[in-house]
Design an enzyme around this catalytic site. Sequence first.
Site, PDB file in Angstrom:
ATOM      1  N   GLY A   9       0.808  -1.216   0.000  1.00  0.00           N
ATOM      2  CA  GLY A   9       0.000   0.000   0.000  1.00  0.00           C
ATOM      3  C   GLY A   9       0.838   1.261   0.000  1.00  0.00           C
ATOM      4  CG  ASN A  10       4.823   1.043   1.422  1.00  0.00           C
ATOM      5  OD1 ASN A  10       4.383  -0.089   1.376  1.00  0.00           O
ATOM      6  ND2 ASN A  10       6.060   1.325   1.106  1.00  0.00           N
ATOM      7  CE  LYS A 210       0.653  -6.261  -1.417  1.00  0.00           C
ATOM      8  NZ  LYS A 210       0.672  -6.010  -0.032  1.00  0.00           N
ATOM      9  CE  LYS A 272       3.719  -6.691   3.756  1.00  0.00           C
ATOM     10  NZ  LYS A 272       2.735  -6.529   2.683  1.00  0.00           N
TER      11      LYS A 272
HETATM   12  P1  ADP Z   1       2.004  -3.241   2.839  1.00  0.00           P
HETATM   13  O1  ADP Z   1       1.162  -2.031   2.697  1.00  0.00           O
HETATM   14  O2  ADP Z   1       3.301  -3.162   2.098  1.00  0.00           O
HETATM   15  O3  ADP Z   1       1.257  -4.528   2.593  1.00  0.00           O
HETATM   16  P2  ADP Z   1       1.875  -3.687   5.720  1.00  0.00           P
HETATM   17  O4  ADP Z   1       1.712  -2.470   6.548  1.00  0.00           O
HETATM   18  O5  ADP Z   1       0.715  -4.581   5.524  1.00  0.00           O
HETATM   19  O6  ADP Z   1       2.523  -3.219   4.343  1.00  0.00           O
HETATM   20  O7  ADP Z   1       3.078  -4.586   6.317  1.00  0.00           O
HETATM   21  C1  ADP Z   1       4.374  -4.041   6.540  1.00  0.00           C
HETATM   22  C2  ADP Z   1       4.496  -3.658   8.004  1.00  0.00           C
HETATM   23  O8  ADP Z   1       4.555  -4.846   8.821  1.00  0.00           O
HETATM   24  C3  ADP Z   1       5.781  -2.943   8.390  1.00  0.00           C
HETATM   25  O9  ADP Z   1       5.669  -1.557   8.162  1.00  0.00           O
HETATM   26  C4  ADP Z   1       5.907  -3.266   9.886  1.00  0.00           C
HETATM   27  O10 ADP Z   1       5.454  -2.192  10.665  1.00  0.00           O
HETATM   28  C5  ADP Z   1       4.954  -4.441  10.112  1.00  0.00           C
HETATM   29  N1  ADP Z   1       5.518  -5.585  10.798  1.00  0.00           N
HETATM   30  C6  ADP Z   1       4.830  -6.332  11.695  1.00  0.00           C
HETATM   31  N2  ADP Z   1       5.566  -7.354  12.153  1.00  0.00           N
HETATM   32  C7  ADP Z   1       6.779  -7.255  11.536  1.00  0.00           C
HETATM   33  C8  ADP Z   1       7.968  -8.048  11.582  1.00  0.00           C
HETATM   34  N3  ADP Z   1       8.069  -9.104  12.374  1.00  0.00           N
HETATM   35  N4  ADP Z   1       9.012  -7.673  10.793  1.00  0.00           N
HETATM   36  C9  ADP Z   1       8.923  -6.581   9.991  1.00  0.00           C
HETATM   37  N5  ADP Z   1       7.810  -5.796   9.898  1.00  0.00           N
HETATM   38  C10 ADP Z   1       6.740  -6.131  10.665  1.00  0.00           C
HETATM   39 MG    MG Z   2      -0.566  -5.243   3.929  1.00  0.00          MG
END
Ligand code: ADP
Ligand code: MG
Length: 310
Positions: A9-10, A210, A272
């Site tokens: 999303g970012n 996604k 992910k």
């Molecule tokens: P996207 O929009 O890329 O799908 P998300 O916000 O869903 O991103 O997921 C990425 C976020 O997951 C990171 O910004 C981080 O804050 C969070 N996160 C949670 N647990 C972890 C982890 N164990 N290692 C790294 N990031 C993590």
């Molecule tokens: Mg996400």
Amino acid sequence: MRVLLALGGNAMTGADGRARPEDQIAAAEVAMAAVADLLSHDVEVVLTHGNGPQVGNLLVKNELAAAVVPPVPLDWCGAQTQATLGFVLMNALEAALAARGLARPAAALVTRTLVDGDDPGFTHPTKPIGRFLPAGAAALLQGHGEVWEDRGDRGWRRVVASPEPREILDAPAALSLIEAGYVVVAGGGGGIPVVREDGRLRGVEAVIDKDLAAALLAETVRADVLVVATDVPHAVLRYGRPDAVELGRVRVAELRGHAREGHFASGSMGPKVDAVCRFVERTGRRAVITSLDNIDRAVDGGSGTVVVPA
Ligand code: ADP
Ligand code: MG
């Protein structure tokens, strides 16, 4: 080499989550600059992307305009965001390629993802979407058949099914375009969720994760590597704690073990990690989780959390 790149999303909104058209275009320009660098090597790239903020905005419009124009279902919102984001990404990619003296045609595909009508998510929805509303406003929408949950101080929030993606129905079209040399944008927002009923396809009110859809798309289009690009350079053990460690190269069985121990949050890093594990387990190929600015090096295993077969 064929790369399936899933953009978080970012990559599609401003740094602070702003989603005005100009914010989305600027974010796409940054993302597509990284993709153009990747394309300067001899690789095929298939792009997929999230659509959370964009669907959230459409839901607000639905809600506010309901007395004037009929609200559209979530599968329509998904289709609309695939088209709009596909358009924005194609423009940004073509400009980034031209700036590098490169030319590659791009195509965005409205993509349907098959789910099971009896997925447990339809009876027990768990995926929160859209904005928080006061109890009264939520009650009105519950009257229209929506499921809303009391989330305490912040108000009520709609929850929907997040069914398991079973098949990327339009993958054959994507494959033909890839083989014809196109950079293909497909499966945005996890794909438009559809069920098969009496031999016909019907859109359903759901949101497919996604990242999980990206894993299935990667497998279906026979990608050599799945790259999940987000806003952190690695998956991290003990995330946010002083003794946190970034994961570099890791075997899939070991990563599954870390997931079972609860290192990855369910609404963000969890899917992910699940997605990259699924891809590696099913194909015996490689997958990477990293940030957008690292994708160029991530493709050959030079940065990020690189997941390899057991
Ligand atoms: P996207 O929009 O890329 O799908 P998300 O916000 O869903 O991103 O997921 C990425 C976020 O997951 C990171 O910004 C981080 O804050 C969070 N996160 C949670 N647990 C972890 C982890 N164990 N290692 C790294 N990031 C993590
Ligand atoms: Mg996400």
